[in-house]
Motif scaffolding. Structure first.
Motif, short mmCIF file in Angstrom:
data_model
loop_
_atom_site.label_atom_id
_atom_site.label_comp_id
_atom_site.label_asym_id
_atom_site.label_seq_id
_atom_site.Cartn_x
_atom_site.Cartn_y
_atom_site.Cartn_z
N GLN B 6 -5.18 31.29 30.24
CA GLN B 6 -5.69 30.28 30.53
C GLN B 6 -4.93 29.02 31.40
O GLN B 6 -3.91 29.08 30.57
CB GLN B 6 -6.63 29.71 29.37
CG GLN B 6 -7.25 31.09 28.59
CD GLN B 6 -7.78 30.30 27.31
OE1 GLN B 6 -8.03 28.84 26.93
NE2 GLN B 6 -7.78 31.21 26.09
N PRO B 8 -3.63 25.09 30.80
CA PRO B 8 -3.63 23.96 29.68
C PRO B 8 -3.82 23.07 30.00
O PRO B 8 -2.98 22.30 29.83
CB PRO B 8 -1.56 24.85 29.13
CG PRO B 8 -1.35 24.88 31.24
CD PRO B 8 -2.31 25.67 31.97
N PRO B 10 -5.88 20.02 29.28
CA PRO B 10 -6.52 19.91 28.08
C PRO B 10 -7.66 19.74 27.66
O PRO B 10 -8.64 19.50 28.26
CB PRO B 10 -6.56 18.36 27.83
CG PRO B 10 -5.77 17.73 29.19
CD PRO B 10 -5.79 19.31 29.91
N CYS B 11 -8.46 20.56 26.63
CA CYS B 11 -9.40 21.27 26.49
C CYS B 11 -9.89 20.73 24.91
O CYS B 11 -9.14 21.10 24.27
CB CYS B 11 -9.94 22.26 26.58
SG CYS B 11 -9.20 23.73 25.69
N SER B 12 -11.01 19.63 24.83
CA SER B 12 -10.91 19.17 23.55
C SER B 12 -11.91 20.61 22.56
O SER B 12 -12.98 20.75 22.83
CB SER B 12 -12.41 17.80 23.16
OG SER B 12 -11.99 17.39 22.00
N SER B 13 -11.21 21.00 21.07
CA SER B 13 -11.72 21.45 20.20
C SER B 13 -11.78 21.15 19.15
O SER B 13 -12.37 21.28 18.54
CB SER B 13 -11.04 22.41 20.04
OG SER B 13 -9.47 22.17 19.59
N ARG B 14 -11.54 19.03 19.05
CA ARG B 14 -12.23 18.58 17.60
C ARG B 14 -13.47 18.06 18.38
O ARG B 14 -13.28 17.04 19.47
CB ARG B 14 -10.88 18.06 17.46
CG ARG B 14 -9.70 18.25 17.13
CD ARG B 14 -9.53 18.76 16.09
NE ARG B 14 -9.61 20.47 16.33
CZ ARG B 14 -10.39 21.08 15.12
NH1 ARG B 14 -10.70 20.57 14.63
NH2 ARG B 14 -9.97 22.25 15.33
N SER B 17 -13.76 14.00 17.97
CA SER B 17 -13.86 13.15 18.80
C SER B 17 -14.17 12.99 20.38
O SER B 17 -13.99 14.10 20.84
CB SER B 17 -11.74 12.55 18.96
OG SER B 17 -11.84 14.44 18.63
N PRO B 18 -15.19 11.72 20.48
CA PRO B 18 -15.18 12.47 21.28
C PRO B 18 -14.68 11.37 22.60
O PRO B 18 -13.49 11.32 22.65
CB PRO B 18 -16.59 10.63 21.69
CG PRO B 18 -15.84 9.59 20.66
CD PRO B 18 -14.81 10.86 19.58
N ARG B 19 -15.22 12.04 24.07
CA ARG B 19 -13.98 12.11 24.79
C ARG B 19 -15.02 10.64 25.96
O ARG B 19 -15.77 11.11 25.87
CB ARG B 19 -14.30 13.52 25.55
CG ARG B 19 -13.29 13.99 25.84
CD ARG B 19 -12.47 14.64 24.92
NE ARG B 19 -12.02 14.56 26.47
CZ ARG B 19 -11.19 16.05 27.73
NH1 ARG B 19 -11.35 16.60 26.99
NH2 ARG B 19 -11.17 15.38 28.90
N THR B 20 -13.87 9.84 26.28
CA THR B 20 -13.73 9.09 27.04
C THR B 20 -12.58 8.77 28.34
O THR B 20 -12.14 9.44 28.44
CB THR B 20 -13.14 7.56 26.61
OG1 THR B 20 -12.11 8.19 25.80
CG2 THR B 20 -14.35 7.02 25.61
N PRO B 22 -9.99 8.19 31.64
CA PRO B 22 -9.07 7.13 31.82
C PRO B 22 -9.06 6.11 31.32
O PRO B 22 -9.92 5.92 32.28
CB PRO B 22 -8.00 8.28 32.32
CG PRO B 22 -9.10 9.00 33.06
CD PRO B 22 -10.59 9.23 32.73
#
Lengths: 468, 329
Positions: B6, B8, B10-14, B17-20, B22
């Protein structure tokens, strides 16, 4: 290594390899000037001393004995191979993957945690002010993606909400410990999976904990001490004196010294900056002497005389970010992993003190588990069979009773029937007798009737005749 | 076993935590310095690289390794009269530490004398596969320990260079069988050995026939197409793929040509310079293996081949290494 210097003297100076295999001990006694240590010489200068088209003399016997004695020896090259681009390849790959850094800020409400983070990263993350009335300590995590030239950093900041606000602070540090453990656990789960994807896993383990100490000027509070003590084996702690502009410089110095001594006294392990590399040693050494750094709000932030803020930023990001991450992975995480696995019952040595692999333990556990399950199944089966038998017995009993009743009734009926049969028979006999009697009487009657009717008719006829 | 690597990103697995998007930074922070930190760390710990050379005897494997690393990794394999050709395939491994400009590389070379030399070469790939899997197994066991070492020694084979004899026709059945089995377990780079025995046209024809053969038998050699991550990679690797297999010549003797000292092979009619791109493609091989794709080779070995092995192994339970070897075809 004095030994390698010695061997280097035998070789021409343009050569830059290090003979790490001096450990073999045969290097120094070698009298041959053009080749030391049994390994054939590769420096360009000495090569030209030999004949140009000659094959590089192998010194076969020495090589063989050498390789037999040790597996690894250093080799010198007679030209430029080109693998010094390796770190660049590594860096390229890391740039592609991006970096990940997780900071945990522990401190009372209003002490300046979010302000510091904003200043550290020279940006303004949106942070609402939290209230002072939380019933227990909560952790709030937020992830930001920062980019500077071609480096992407995924920054996660975790704040403690409500730390130190409660009246009873006994449970204050437990949520923090649980959170850190939780992140380790998540990573461990991912690592233990059969089909895993560690390279694309978002690493949420906390790399550094910035502990904010209130500038009371006196000494470390109990809550701070307890919290730091419970966190020091799980995370890299960097204590900071917050809002340092509220106390004078001399008091600040005294406070720092007092804090350090208290920490050392109580055996709290804070993060020691690595001092083994010359470029970073200077910076780090000064930090070791005078931690904790003390940040101030944005308007006087970058002035070195006012605070150690610039040093903090330099130390945290520019110099030691990688080391912090490595410490977290190699030390704290490994410790957690070891404890957790031992807790689960795995160990490296079996009771007979033979090395045991995780696989074997796992298999053993699995067998045990299956055995257990099998046993339970058997038990349940037995119980079931028992119950069924009992029920069957009861039902049989009932059946027998019913049968008895049925028999009884049947017999009663039988008797009744026989009686009735008897009666019928009698009745029939009577009927027959009666019929006979009736028949005979009818005959008699008809005979007499005939006779009488004949006379009546004769009378009638005579009468009729008379008429006519 | 088509596990794609795959990308690499960054993919959030948590989920907590909300993604914002940059963030804009007001000024330089110094995040770039982490690259320098990485480099310093790498220089300190050094690198490891394990390479395996496979091919029949007499194809110049040992010479090639010597040429690649410009040093006497192996002594020239001139068959001496006392040592008979091995009856079975043995594997020899030798480790060296080489240093260039302050950077240490621990190089391990594994040779396979006796490969393909017998009359009946059936299953001659088994020892090779066994060795490769054994290295994976070793690494796996180290990884599964409770108290692990800080840095697990990496002896897994990162690259296998397969020497194709210069028949000029096409891949032989032995080659095809071997490549088929190996390309799923390790990164394979096929090369045409002793290319100085082929003319330019013969080389090109041989190369295209080999490429066709590889495609027909669905053999994915390094750089594998399925692991290209973005368009740059595809372009770069595409160019390399067009030129695989490289036609190489190995030499460890130096000769004087035009006043320069170059590595080459001298014959009555001339000197073939190894490092001259007009003469042979050795430079391409060296650049691929060392200068540009070394880290990539290690990454694919670690992230794909090793993980595949691990999945099989953990699914089967203990004592199943032999079955892994059997299951490869």
């Amino acid at each position: 290594m004095a030994s390698s210097d010695e061997t280097r003297l035998l070789v021409s100076p343009s050569h830059c390899s290090s003979y790490a295999a001096a450990a073999a001990g045969t290097a120094f006694g070698d009298p041959r000037p053009s080749c030391s240590h049994g390994a054939p010489l590769m420096s360009p200068h000495s090569f030209h001393m030999m004949s140009k088209t000659a094959c590089i003399s192998p010194q076969v016997s020495d090589c063989d004995t050498q390789t037999k004695k040790e597996n690894i020896r250093s080799l010198t090259m007679c030209g430029h191979v080109g693998f010094e681009s390796l770190p660049d390849q590594l860096v390229d790959r890391s740039i592609q993957q991006g970096f990940c850094f997780n900071i945990l800020c522990v401190g009372e409400t209003g002490i300046g945690k979010s302000t510091l983070i904003n200043t550290l990263f020279n940006t303004s993350f949106e942070e609402h002010e939290s209230s002072h009335f939380c019933p227990n300590v909560r952790l709030k995590a937020q992830t930001y993606e920062l980019q500077e030239s071609n480096v992407r950093l995924k920054l996660t900041v975790v704040y403690t909400v409500g730390f130190g606000d409660q009246i009873n602070k006994e449970e204050s540090y437990q949520p923090i410990v649980d959170y850190i453990d939780g992140q380790f656990d998540a990573y461990l789960q991912e690592e233990l999976k059969i089909k895993r994807s560690l390279f694309s896993y978002h690493d949420s383990r906390i790399h550094v904990c910035l502990y904010f100490i209130a500038p009371t000027g006196h000494s470390l509070r109990t809550l701070d001490l307890l919290t730091m003590k419970s966190l020091d084996s799980k995370v890299n702690i960097i204590p900071l004196i917050a809002k340092a502009d509220t106390i004078s410089k001399t008091e600040l110095q005294k406070f720092k010294v007092k804090l350090m001594s208290e920490l050392v006294c109580n055996g709290v392990q804070i993060y020691q900056f690595p001092t083994d590399d010359e470029t970073t040693a200077k910076i780090n050494a000064s930090m070791n002497v005078s931690p904790p750094a003390s940040p101030t709000p944005m308007n006087i932030m970058e002035n070195e005389n006012h605070c150690d803020f610039v040093k903090l930023r330099e130390m945290l990001i520019c110099t030691n970010m990688e080391d912090l991450r490595e410490q977290t992975h190699a030390r704290h995480y490994e410790l957690y992993r070891r404890c957790k696995l031992e807790e689960m019952g795995f160990s490296d040595m079996s009771p007979e003190n033979k090395p045991l692999s995780l696989q074997e333990t796992y298999e053993a556990k699995r067998h045990e588990f299956y055995g257990e399950r099998q046993r339970k199944e058997e038990e349940m089966k037995q119980m079931f069979v028992q119950r069924v038998k009992e029920k069957e017995a009861i039902l049989k009993e009932a059946e027998r009773e019913l049968q008895a009743k049925f028999e009884h009734l049947k017999r009663a009926h039988q008797e009744e029937r026989m009686r009735l049969e008897e009666k019928r028979r009698i009745l029939e006999e009577e009927t027959v007798a009666f019929a006979k009697k009736k028949a005979t009487s009818e005959i008699f009657q008809s005979q007499s009737f005939m006779a009488s009717s004949a006379t009546v008719r004769k009378e009638k006829d005579r009468k009729n005749f008379n008429y006519m | 076993m088509d596990t794609l690597r795959q990308s690499p990103s960054p993919c959030s697995s948590r989920p907590s935590s909300p993604r914002t998007p940059p963030f804009e930074m007001f000024g330089p922070v110094g995040i770039e310095a982490v690259l320098d930190q990485l480099k310093i760390k790498a220089m300190k710990t050094g690198f490891e690289f394990n390479i395996m050379v496979v091919g029949q005897s007499g194809l110049g494997k040992s010479t090639m390794v010597n040429t690649l690393f410009k040093s006497k990794v192996w002594k020239s394999a001139m068959p001496s009269l006392e040592v008979p050709t091995p009856q079975t395939l043995e594997l020899h491994s030798v480790s060296h530490v080489i240093e260039e400009k302050g950077l240490k590389l621990k190089l391990t070379v594994t040779d396979t004398p006796g490969f393909g030399d017998q009359i009946n070469n059936d299953k001659c790939w088994d020892p090779v596969l066994g060795y490769i899997n054994q290295q994976y197994e070793q690494y796996l066991q180290e990884e599964l320990l409770i108290t692990r070492q800080r840095h697990i020694p990496d002896t897994r084979v990162h690259c296998c260079v397969y020497f194709v004899p210069p028949t000029g026709h096409c891949l032989r059945p032995l080659d095809i069988e071997f490549l088929r089995r190996l390309c799923r377990t390790v990164n394979v780079v096929p090369v045409i050995a002793r290319a100085d025995s082929l003319t330019i046209e013969e080389r090109e024809a041989f190369r295209s026939r080999i490429q066709q053969n590889l495609k027909t038998h669905c053999i994915e050699v390094y750089p594998q197409k399925c692991f290209d991550e973005d368009i740059n990679d595809s372009i770069l690797n595409g160019k390399i793929r067009e030129q695989i297999p490289f036609a190489v010549v190995g030499a460890d003797q130096e000769h004087l040509v035009n006043g320069r000292c170059v590595l080459g092979r001298k014959t009555k009619w001339g000197i073939i310079e190894v490092e001259n791109i007009a003469h042979c493609e050795f430079l391409l091989l060296r650049d691929l293996l060392i200068r540009s794709h070394l880290q990539d080779l290690k990454d694919i070995t670690h992230n794909v081949h090793y993980e595949n092995y691990r999945v099989i192994r953990l699914n089967e339970g203990s004592g199943a290494v032999a079955q892994v070897v059997e299951r490869s075809p």
